[in-house]
Design a protein around this motif. Structure first.
Motif, short mmCIF file in Angstrom:
data_model
loop_
_atom_site.label_atom_id
_atom_site.label_comp_id
_atom_site.label_asym_id
_atom_site.label_seq_id
_atom_site.Cartn_x
_atom_site.Cartn_y
_atom_site.Cartn_z
N ALA A 58 0.83 -1.21 0.00
CA ALA A 58 0.00 0.00 0.00
C ALA A 58 0.86 1.26 0.00
O ALA A 58 1.84 1.35 0.75
CB ALA A 58 -0.92 0.00 1.22
N TYR A 59 0.52 2.22 -0.86
CA TYR A 59 1.21 3.52 -0.91
C TYR A 59 2.73 3.37 -1.04
O TYR A 59 3.49 4.09 -0.41
CB TYR A 59 0.86 4.37 0.31
N GLY A 60 3.16 2.42 -1.81
CA GLY A 60 4.59 2.20 -2.01
C GLY A 60 5.21 1.27 -0.98
O GLY A 60 6.39 0.96 -1.05
N GLY A 61 4.44 0.82 -0.03
CA GLY A 61 4.92 -0.08 1.02
C GLY A 61 5.37 0.69 2.25
O GLY A 61 5.87 1.80 2.16
N TYR A 62 5.14 0.09 3.40
CA TYR A 62 5.58 0.66 4.68
C TYR A 62 6.81 -0.12 5.12
O TYR A 62 6.74 -1.31 5.39
CB TYR A 62 4.45 0.60 5.71
N CYS A 63 7.93 0.56 5.15
CA CYS A 63 9.24 -0.06 5.34
C CYS A 63 9.44 -0.57 6.77
O CYS A 63 9.48 0.21 7.73
CB CYS A 63 10.31 0.96 5.00
N VAL A 64 9.62 -1.88 6.91
CA VAL A 64 9.94 -2.49 8.20
C VAL A 64 11.42 -2.25 8.47
O VAL A 64 12.28 -2.57 7.65
CB VAL A 64 9.64 -4.01 8.19
N PHE A 65 11.71 -1.66 9.63
CA PHE A 65 13.10 -1.39 10.01
C PHE A 65 13.51 -2.05 11.32
O PHE A 65 14.69 -2.04 11.69
CB PHE A 65 13.35 0.13 10.10
N ALA A 66 12.56 -2.65 12.03
CA ALA A 66 12.87 -3.30 13.31
C ALA A 66 11.77 -4.30 13.63
O ALA A 66 10.70 -4.30 13.01
CB ALA A 66 12.98 -2.27 14.42
N GLN A 67 12.04 -5.16 14.63
CA GLN A 67 11.03 -6.12 15.05
C GLN A 67 11.29 -6.59 16.47
O GLN A 67 12.42 -6.60 16.94
CB GLN A 67 10.97 -7.31 14.10
N VAL A 68 10.19 -6.97 17.12
CA VAL A 68 10.28 -7.59 18.43
C VAL A 68 10.73 -9.03 18.22
O VAL A 68 10.25 -9.71 17.30
CB VAL A 68 8.90 -7.58 19.15
N ASP A 69 11.64 -9.51 19.06
CA ASP A 69 12.04 -10.92 19.00
C ASP A 69 10.80 -11.76 19.28
O ASP A 69 10.10 -11.52 20.27
CB ASP A 69 13.12 -11.19 20.05
N PRO A 70 10.49 -12.74 18.43
CA PRO A 70 9.29 -13.55 18.63
C PRO A 70 9.19 -14.22 20.00
O PRO A 70 8.11 -14.52 20.47
CB PRO A 70 9.36 -14.60 17.51
N SER A 71 10.32 -14.44 20.66
CA SER A 71 10.29 -15.09 21.98
C SER A 71 10.18 -14.09 23.14
O SER A 71 10.12 -14.50 24.30
CB SER A 71 11.56 -15.95 22.17
N ASP A 72 10.13 -12.79 22.83
CA ASP A 72 10.08 -11.75 23.87
C ASP A 72 8.64 -11.49 24.31
O ASP A 72 8.00 -10.53 23.90
CB ASP A 72 10.73 -10.47 23.33
N LYS A 73 8.15 -12.35 25.17
CA LYS A 73 6.75 -12.26 25.63
C LYS A 73 6.47 -10.95 26.37
O LYS A 73 5.37 -10.40 26.28
CB LYS A 73 6.43 -13.45 26.52
N ASP A 74 7.45 -10.43 27.09
CA ASP A 74 7.24 -9.18 27.85
C ASP A 74 6.98 -7.99 26.92
O ASP A 74 6.11 -7.17 27.20
CB ASP A 74 8.44 -8.88 28.76
N SER A 75 7.72 -7.92 25.82
CA SER A 75 7.49 -6.82 24.87
C SER A 75 6.10 -6.92 24.24
O SER A 75 5.41 -5.91 24.10
CB SER A 75 8.56 -6.81 23.77
N TYR A 76 5.69 -8.13 23.88
CA TYR A 76 4.35 -8.31 23.31
C TYR A 76 3.27 -7.96 24.33
O TYR A 76 2.26 -7.34 24.00
CB TYR A 76 4.16 -9.74 22.80
N LYS A 77 3.49 -8.34 25.58
CA LYS A 77 2.53 -8.03 26.64
C LYS A 77 2.41 -6.51 26.81
O LYS A 77 1.31 -5.97 26.96
CB LYS A 77 2.99 -8.67 27.95
N THR A 78 3.54 -5.81 26.75
CA THR A 78 3.53 -4.35 26.86
C THR A 78 2.82 -3.72 25.67
O THR A 78 2.02 -2.79 25.83
CB THR A 78 4.97 -3.80 26.98
N MET A 79 3.09 -4.21 24.47
CA MET A 79 2.40 -3.71 23.28
C MET A 79 0.88 -3.79 23.46
O MET A 79 0.16 -2.83 23.23
CB MET A 79 2.77 -4.54 22.04
#
Length: 156
Positions: free
Chosen positions: A112-133
């Motif tokens: 969409a709109y030329g694409g939204y550039c991914v520049f970072a990611q949460v480690d899939p095993s980082d449950k605390d970061s996902y919980k905070t999100m």
């Protein structure tokens, strides 16, 4: 390399993806390290993404706009849950200091709109970061307000 977003609801750790967006990572690093632009800013959107930045705060971005949208130039990473992408308007806008973290798979944003550039990611095993999100998203939805970013800093 990663950076940590500290909020009153917990922290989110994002790993930079320089293989996908080297110029975007350099740009974000400068806004965090050199300018401390995000400290005291906020998360203000939480529908299908958790968006943050200085929107509505009256702060100028000392780096200006990004010069290139790297979505299709290097390793392509899809906008899936836990990935962070640069927010922007339509083509040819490449974005600026506003970015978002995907709360779910949003693969339509890859094009969409030329694409939204991914520049970072949460480690899939980082449950605390996902919980905070999820906690931040729920707080914004329930209260209709914002969640403050206390500080963003790089980690080794």
């Amino acid at each position: 390399m990663s950076f940590k977003i500290e909020t009153p609801r917990g922290s989110i750790v994002l790993q930079l993806r320089e293989d996908a967006a080297p110029e975007t990572c350099k740009y974000i690093r400068s806004l965090i390290d050199k300018h401390k632009l995000y400290d005291g800013s906020n998360f203000y959107r939480s529908d299908f993404v958790l968006q943050c930045g200085t929107h509505g705060l009256g702060r100028n971005n000392p780096e200006g706009d990004l010069k290139v949208n790297e979505t299709h130039l290097h390793t392509k990473i899809s906008n899936t849950r836990g990935t962070a992408s640069i927010a922007h308007w339509d083509v040819p806008d490449c974005g600026n200091s506003e970015f978002f973290i995907n709360l779910k798979a949003n693969t339509h944003l890859d094009e969409a709109y030329g694409g939204y550039c991914v520049f970072a990611q949460v480690d899939p095993s980082d449950k605390d970061s996902y919980k905070t999100m999820d906690s931040i998203a729920e707080a914004i939805k329930q209260g209709g307000g914002k969640v403050e970013i206390l500080k963003i800093a790089y980690q080794s």
